[in-house]
Design a protein around this motif. Structure first.
Motif, PDB file in Angstrom:
ATOM      1  N   ALA A 125       0.724  -1.225   0.091  1.00  0.00           N
ATOM      2  CA  ALA A 125       0.148  -0.124   0.071  1.00  0.00           C
ATOM      3  C   ALA A 125       0.703   1.269   0.006  1.00  0.00           C
ATOM      4  O   ALA A 125       0.649   2.282   0.741  1.00  0.00           O
ATOM      5  N   THR A 128      -0.785   4.717  -0.646  1.00  0.00           N
ATOM      6  CA  THR A 128      -1.685   5.188   0.400  1.00  0.00           C
ATOM      7  C   THR A 128      -0.946   5.623   1.671  1.00  0.00           C
ATOM      8  O   THR A 128      -1.150   6.622   2.061  1.00  0.00           O
ATOM      9  N   THR A 217      -8.994  -1.374   1.514  1.00  0.00           N
ATOM     10  CA  THR A 217      -9.655  -0.212   1.652  1.00  0.00           C
ATOM     11  C   THR A 217     -11.009  -0.522   2.280  1.00  0.00           C
ATOM     12  O   THR A 217     -11.596   0.153   3.360  1.00  0.00           O
ATOM     13  N   GLY A 221     -10.447   1.406   5.661  1.00  0.00           N
ATOM     14  CA  GLY A 221     -10.370   2.627   5.204  1.00  0.00           C
ATOM     15  C   GLY A 221     -11.627   3.386   5.806  1.00  0.00           C
ATOM     16  O   GLY A 221     -12.318   3.994   5.106  1.00  0.00           O
ATOM     17  N   CYS A 236      -8.792  10.364   3.406  1.00  0.00           N
ATOM     18  CA  CYS A 236      -9.626  10.511   2.175  1.00  0.00           C
ATOM     19  C   CYS A 236      -9.001  10.307   0.848  1.00  0.00           C
ATOM     20  O   CYS A 236      -9.417   9.733   0.072  1.00  0.00           O
ATOM     21  N   PHE A 239      -7.337   6.893   0.222  1.00  0.00           N
ATOM     22  CA  PHE A 239      -7.992   5.846  -0.198  1.00  0.00           C
ATOM     23  C   PHE A 239      -9.039   6.150  -1.524  1.00  0.00           C
ATOM     24  O   PHE A 239      -9.710   5.264  -1.516  1.00  0.00           O
ATOM     25  N   TYR A 243      -9.088   3.172  -5.801  1.00  0.00           N
ATOM     26  CA  TYR A 243      -9.731   2.544  -4.769  1.00  0.00           C
ATOM     27  C   TYR A 243     -11.079   2.979  -4.442  1.00  0.00           C
ATOM     28  O   TYR A 243     -11.519   3.781  -5.074  1.00  0.00           O
ATOM     29  N   ALA A 246     -12.610   6.062   1.055  1.00  0.00           N
ATOM     30  CA  ALA A 246     -12.539   5.937   2.551  1.00  0.00           C
ATOM     31  C   ALA A 246     -14.142   5.981   2.833  1.00  0.00           C
ATOM     32  O   ALA A 246     -15.034   6.443   2.243  1.00  0.00           O
ATOM     33  N   HIS A 256     -19.112   5.770   0.905  1.00  0.00           N
ATOM     34  CA  HIS A 256     -17.672   5.977   0.603  1.00  0.00           C
ATOM     35  C   HIS A 256     -17.501   7.351  -0.027  1.00  0.00           C
ATOM     36  O   HIS A 256     -18.186   7.965  -0.688  1.00  0.00           O
TER      37      HIS A 256
END
Length: 337
Positions: A125, A128, A217, A221, A236, A239, A243, A246, A256
């Motif tokens: 990751a 991220t 995620t 997330g 936010c 992710f 993806y 979040a 999300h």
């Protein structure tokens, strides 16, 4: 130590991603025999740059590939991959930790293309974690794979800085891919021309090593509304695309958030205000947080349906503490041990 690839005729690519696909095309163009080994998760994931699954992209280019659950099973390579000194493997985030019999199979060696600023962000990751830490440094390395994980000699390493406008993982994928293509072009050219690679030991870098684990995620997330507005915005962003975004809850339903921007507030916001929807328009929602407001441009339910039009001022986004704790304790298991 010096490396040359003058005896190499067969190259096996293992792993996934746009960089693997680009490398396959370049190696074939240079006259090498190329095969690809994919784990199921790599075969079916949509590529961030090419926007199709890797298996479909390989089929369209008529590049041979095989999908394996576990590459380490005895004799699994016997009928599909040539062995000996003319055969080597290049890996791009492989799903497996290779056992000794696999390393021995490739007499020309096994090497990993590491698209990170090693020794920082080892693990998973990468982008991220970098966004969370506001880190735009980037790098790509060609590293020997040995029985000591991540500790093989480094044949070549380039480091660079991504532009200041990178915000979300998709930006990091695109920025890193640009540099990776240049790196691969030079590597294939030097490999074809029998140029010597002068390696150095990984131990020279190990004192600055930082390891961050893989993330998923959906279970991890989850937005913590007790964080500051800036911390939530970074989370936010981290992710965001490619993806799923979040997540948090509204009226008990999981949603999300994507396209989140920080707007610093000109008035004090008490922590009790955090998560409140304080303004709604046709395109955006303004969410109160400590130290500012979060302007949210996209909100989806768990099925991917746009629900921003359902928002009402005065309602609150909230994530139960139990779920936040579970997210911190969650340990992704991806591929073989």
């Amino acid at each position: 130590m010096k490396y040359t690839f003058k005896n190499i005729q067969n190259v096996t690519l293992i792993g996934g991603g746009d960089t693997l696909l680009y490398s396959a095309s370049k190696l074939i163009e240079a006259g090498f025999s190329v095969r690809v080994i994919l784990a199921p998760r790599h075969a079916t994931l949509s590529l961030p740059i090419n926007k199709v699954t890797l298996s479909k992209a390989l089929e369209e280019l008529e590049i041979d590939y095989v999908e394996l659950e576990d590459i380490n099973k005895p004799k699994i390579l016997t009928d599909i991959i040539p062995s000996g000194k003319s055969s080597m493997a290049l890996c791009f985030g492989p799903a497996w930790i290779f056992q000794e019999n696999i390393l021995d199979w490739f007499g020309g060696g096994m090497f990993n293309f590491n698209g990170i600023p090693i020794p920082r962000y080892l693990g998973g990751a990468h982008y991220t974690w970098q966004i969370l830490n506001e880190d735009r440094t980037a790098g790509i390395a060609l590293q020997e794979i040995t029985m000591e994980i991540d500790r093989g000699s480094i044949l070549r390493f380039k480091k660079y800085l991504l532009p200041s406008n990178v915000r979300i993982p998709q930006d990091y994928f695109e920025g890193n891919f640009h540099f990776a293509c240049k790196f691969i072009d030079q590597f294939v050219k030097d490999m074809k021309n029998n140029i010597e690679f002068h390696s150095f030991k990984y131990e020279a870098l190990d004192g600055r090593r930082l390891y961050f684990p893989r993330l998923l995620t959906i279970p991890q997330g989850l937005i913590n509304w007790f964080w500051s507005a800036k911390e939530i915005e970074l989370f936010c962003r981290a992710f965001d695309r490619p993806y799923f975004g979040a997540s948090t809850f509204l009226d008990g339903e999981k949603v999300h958030l994507k396209g989140v921007l920080l707007e610093k507030g000109d008035v004090y916001m008490h922590p009790f205000c955090s998560g409140l929807i304080v303004r709604v328009s046709k395109e955006n929602a303004w969410i109160a947080a400590q130290g500012g407001f979060l302007v949210v441009n996209e909100i989806y339910d768990s099925d991917g349906n746009d629900v921003i039009f359902k928002l009402k001022e005065g309602k609150r986004f909230f994530t139960p503490t139990k779920l936040l704790e579970e997210a911190l304790e969650f340990k992704p298991f991806i591929g073989s041990k």
